[in-house]
Write a protein that holds these residues in place. Structure first.
Motif, PDB file in Angstrom:
ATOM      1  N   LEU A 205      12.538   1.152   0.617  1.00  0.00           N
ATOM      2  CA  LEU A 205      11.503   1.126   1.274  1.00  0.00           C
ATOM      3  C   LEU A 205      11.057   1.956   2.735  1.00  0.00           C
ATOM      4  N   ASN A 206      12.210   3.426   2.584  1.00  0.00           N
ATOM      5  CA  ASN A 206      11.418   4.342   3.120  1.00  0.00           C
ATOM      6  C   ASN A 206       9.820   4.646   2.575  1.00  0.00           C
ATOM      7  N   PRO A 207       9.460   5.253   1.673  1.00  0.00           N
ATOM      8  CA  PRO A 207       8.017   5.298   1.310  1.00  0.00           C
ATOM      9  C   PRO A 207       6.850   4.633   1.687  1.00  0.00           C
ATOM     10  N   ILE A 208       7.894   3.081   1.559  1.00  0.00           N
ATOM     11  CA  ILE A 208       7.057   1.949   1.403  1.00  0.00           C
ATOM     12  C   ILE A 208       6.398   2.041   2.853  1.00  0.00           C
ATOM     13  N   VAL A 209       7.167   1.689   3.678  1.00  0.00           N
ATOM     14  CA  VAL A 209       7.272   1.432   5.596  1.00  0.00           C
ATOM     15  C   VAL A 209       6.626   2.502   5.941  1.00  0.00           C
ATOM     16  N   TYR A 210       6.962   4.228   5.906  1.00  0.00           N
ATOM     17  CA  TYR A 210       6.467   5.333   6.305  1.00  0.00           C
ATOM     18  C   TYR A 210       4.962   5.299   5.949  1.00  0.00           C
ATOM     19  N   SER A 211       4.851   5.447   4.918  1.00  0.00           N
ATOM     20  CA  SER A 211       3.237   5.444   3.794  1.00  0.00           C
ATOM     21  C   SER A 211       2.533   4.673   4.326  1.00  0.00           C
ATOM     22  N   LEU A 212       2.888   3.372   5.351  1.00  0.00           N
ATOM     23  CA  LEU A 212       1.726   2.385   5.538  1.00  0.00           C
ATOM     24  C   LEU A 212       1.059   2.828   6.727  1.00  0.00           C
ATOM     25  N   ARG A 213       1.974   3.518   7.278  1.00  0.00           N
ATOM     26  CA  ARG A 213       1.210   3.564   9.205  1.00  0.00           C
ATOM     27  C   ARG A 213      -0.261   4.892   8.887  1.00  0.00           C
ATOM     28  N   ASN A 214       0.123   5.208   7.277  1.00  0.00           N
ATOM     29  CA  ASN A 214      -0.857   5.746   6.983  1.00  0.00           C
ATOM     30  C   ASN A 214      -2.185   5.252   6.614  1.00  0.00           C
ATOM     31  N   SER A 215      -3.704   5.397   6.922  1.00  0.00           N
ATOM     32  CA  SER A 215      -5.005   4.609   6.979  1.00  0.00           C
ATOM     33  C   SER A 215      -5.246   4.868   6.234  1.00  0.00           C
ATOM     34  N   GLU A 216      -4.652   5.748   5.355  1.00  0.00           N
ATOM     35  CA  GLU A 216      -5.703   6.223   4.342  1.00  0.00           C
ATOM     36  C   GLU A 216      -4.955   5.494   3.184  1.00  0.00           C
ATOM     37  N   ILE A 217      -4.008   5.573   3.407  1.00  0.00           N
ATOM     38  CA  ILE A 217      -3.128   4.803   1.951  1.00  0.00           C
ATOM     39  C   ILE A 217      -2.964   3.045   2.241  1.00  0.00           C
ATOM     40  N   ARG A 218      -3.296   2.511   3.453  1.00  0.00           N
ATOM     41  CA  ARG A 218      -3.616   1.227   3.338  1.00  0.00           C
ATOM     42  C   ARG A 218      -4.785   1.228   3.229  1.00  0.00           C
ATOM     43  N   ARG A 219      -6.054   1.592   3.313  1.00  0.00           N
ATOM     44  CA  ARG A 219      -6.842   0.981   2.987  1.00  0.00           C
ATOM     45  C   ARG A 219      -7.284   1.490   1.233  1.00  0.00           C
ATOM     46  N   SER A 220      -6.380   2.891   0.346  1.00  0.00           N
ATOM     47  CA  SER A 220      -6.468   1.866  -1.160  1.00  0.00           C
ATOM     48  C   SER A 220      -5.442   1.400  -1.119  1.00  0.00           C
ATOM     49  N   LEU A 221      -4.537   0.939  -0.900  1.00  0.00           N
ATOM     50  CA  LEU A 221      -3.277   0.033  -0.872  1.00  0.00           C
ATOM     51  C   LEU A 221      -4.595  -1.455  -1.272  1.00  0.00           C
TER      52      LEU A 221
END
Length: 238
Positions: A205-221
């Motif tokens: 969960l660490n990379p998923i939870v922390y990365s989803l705070r980043n707006s660019e990663i959310r947009r890419s996802l």
């Protein structure tokens, strides 16, 4: 552990078991201390924003990281040495990997010293100490957030802490359930499930939870999901 699960070869040598035990305890200690440092980072960013670059200077971060590694190495070595000195009546470990509770179950002699160290050092120094530090940091953070007049500002500030709080709750909740108990209350069948949560689920969960705070990663996802959904629809149409 991954090798055993993939190959279905469940045998492990004593030296490999000791090495696995050392690194499991070492990495769990690193996680505990890093979660405390991350809580302090949130405190500095929210409560002392003008001094943040001074408080969390690169040199300070390196020193904190060195201290975390040193403390975790000492903590892990202590438990590993205490486990090695024990004679074992059986060589079948009723667990997914070499850990302290299942190995104590196999001992032919009293494990009182191991349990005292487990409660005293692991429970207080590695577990309770960082947890208290995290709680104190978040008391200041929450008080600071409540002083923000804008509702949007409060929500935005608190959202920076949510991911960290989720990981803290999962890791400390399951970890304390496994280690901070007397030997008589160990249930290895139940502990298997709990150990998967803090040794497998939390790191996952660490990379998923922390990365989803980043707006660019959310947009890419979101873009990847839409692209995948569009590809599936096109295949169905064909």
């Amino acid at each position: 552990m991954l090798y055993i699960l993939a190959s279905h070869h469940s045998n492990i040598s004593f030296s490999a078991c000791v090495a696995q035990l050392y690194f499991v305890i070492f990495l769990e200690g690193v996680e505990c201390f890093l979660l405390a440092i991350m809580a302090y980072d949130r405190y500095a960013a929210i409560c002392r924003p003008l001094h943040y670059n001074i408080i969390m200077h690169r040199r300070v971060c390196y020193r904190l990281l060195f201290g975390v590694l040193l403390a975790s190495m000492f903590h892990s070595m202590l438990h590993t040495v205490l486990i090695i000195r024990l004679p074992f009546c059986d060589n079948i470990i009723n667990h997914l990997f070499c850990d302290i509770p299942p190995l104590l179950k196999l001992s032919c002699i009293s494990t009182f010293l191991n349990e005292v160290i487990l409660f005293g050092v692991s429970g207080v120094f590695v577990g309770l100490g960082p947890l208290i530090f995290i709680l104190i940091s978040y008391v200041y953070v929450v008080l600071n957030i409540l002083n923000i007049s804008s509702k949007i500002g409060r929500k935005k500030t608190f959202s920076t802490c949510v991911a960290h709080l989720i990981i803290v709750n999962i890791f400390y909740g399951t970890g304390s359930f496994t280690y901070v108990r007397p030997k008589s209350s160990y249930s290895l069948e139940r502990d298997k499930v709990v150990s998967v949560i803090y040794n497998v689920v939390t790191p996952l969960l660490n990379p998923i939870v922390y990365s989803l705070r980043n707006s660019e990663i959310r947009r890419s996802l979101m873009h990847a999901c839409k692209k995948y959904a569009g590809t599936c629809r096109n295949k169905e149409a064909i």
